[in-house]
Design a protein around this motif. Structure first.
Motif, PDB file in Angstrom:
ATOM      1  N   LEU A  36       0.989  -1.217   0.196  1.00 33.28           N
ATOM      2  CA  LEU A  36      -0.117  -0.198   0.040  1.00 33.28           C
ATOM      3  C   LEU A  36       0.769   1.334   0.011  1.00 33.28           C
ATOM      4  N   PHE A  37       1.848   1.256   0.882  1.00 31.86           N
ATOM      5  CA  PHE A  37       2.726   2.467   0.885  1.00 31.86           C
ATOM      6  C   PHE A  37       3.371   2.679  -0.329  1.00 31.86           C
ATOM      7  N   ALA A  39       2.495   1.643  -3.295  1.00 32.98           N
ATOM      8  CA  ALA A  39       1.641   2.028  -4.412  1.00 32.98           C
ATOM      9  C   ALA A  39       1.490   3.669  -4.155  1.00 32.98           C
ATOM     10  N   ALA A  40       1.315   4.012  -3.092  1.00 30.88           N
ATOM     11  CA  ALA A  40       1.048   5.527  -2.874  1.00 30.88           C
ATOM     12  C   ALA A  40       2.426   6.155  -3.297  1.00 30.88           C
ATOM     13  N   ALA A  43       2.722   6.201  -6.992  1.00 33.24           N
ATOM     14  CA  ALA A  43       1.689   7.244  -7.519  1.00 33.24           C
ATOM     15  C   ALA A  43       2.206   8.514  -7.298  1.00 33.24           C
ATOM     16  N   CYS A  44       2.922   8.909  -6.451  1.00 38.95           N
ATOM     17  CA  CYS A  44       3.653  10.313  -6.070  1.00 38.95           C
ATOM     18  C   CYS A  44       4.664  10.305  -7.422  1.00 38.95           C
ATOM     19  N   LEU A  49      -0.362  11.479  -8.195  1.00 39.40           N
ATOM     20  CA  LEU A  49      -0.938  12.253  -6.888  1.00 39.40           C
ATOM     21  C   LEU A  49      -0.051  13.615  -6.978  1.00 39.40           C
ATOM     22  N   GLY A  54       4.104  15.270  -0.858  1.00 40.83           N
ATOM     23  CA  GLY A  54       3.353  13.866  -0.764  1.00 40.83           C
ATOM     24  C   GLY A  54       4.410  12.812  -0.284  1.00 40.83           C
ATOM     25  N   LEU A  58       4.546  10.704   3.158  1.00 42.61           N
ATOM     26  CA  LEU A  58       4.717   9.126   3.580  1.00 42.61           C
ATOM     27  C   LEU A  58       5.898   8.793   4.033  1.00 42.61           C
TER      28      LEU A  58
END
Length: 97
Positions: A36-37, A39-40, A43-44, A49, A54, A58
């Protein structure tokens, strides 16, 4: 080395760490949270994102997670290693090459 390249290297290490946690200790939580981290962060890095700071926010959240786990377990592996890698990644993202 660009900040995005540092981020991609960290993302790979994060996922590998989650996989190792799952394979060695059977920890599904490690695998899910790392993915999950990752993926985030991906995306950044890809620009999907557009959040100011960002990736840094994270990474700070991951610093808190790994720091908390290190304090609870009092064992360097794996949370201490990931804490150190997160500090290095955060520092290198702001290092002026």
């Amino acid at each position: 080395m660009t900040p995005d390249r540092v981020l991609w290297v960290y993302i790979v290490l994060l996922v590998v760490g989650g996989l190792v946690g799952w394979l060695k200790a059977g920890s599904k939580v490690s695998l899910v949270v790392s993915v999950l981290f990752a993926a985030a962060l991906s995306a950044c890095a890809l620009g999907w994102l557009q959040l100011p700071l960002g990736p840094d926010l994270l990474l700070v959240a991951l610093l808190l997670v790994f720091g908390w786990r290190l304090l609870k377990s009092k064992k360097f592996m794996p949370s201490g290693l990931m804490l150190a890698l997160t500090v290095v990644a955060l520092a290198l993202r702001h290092w002026r090459w």
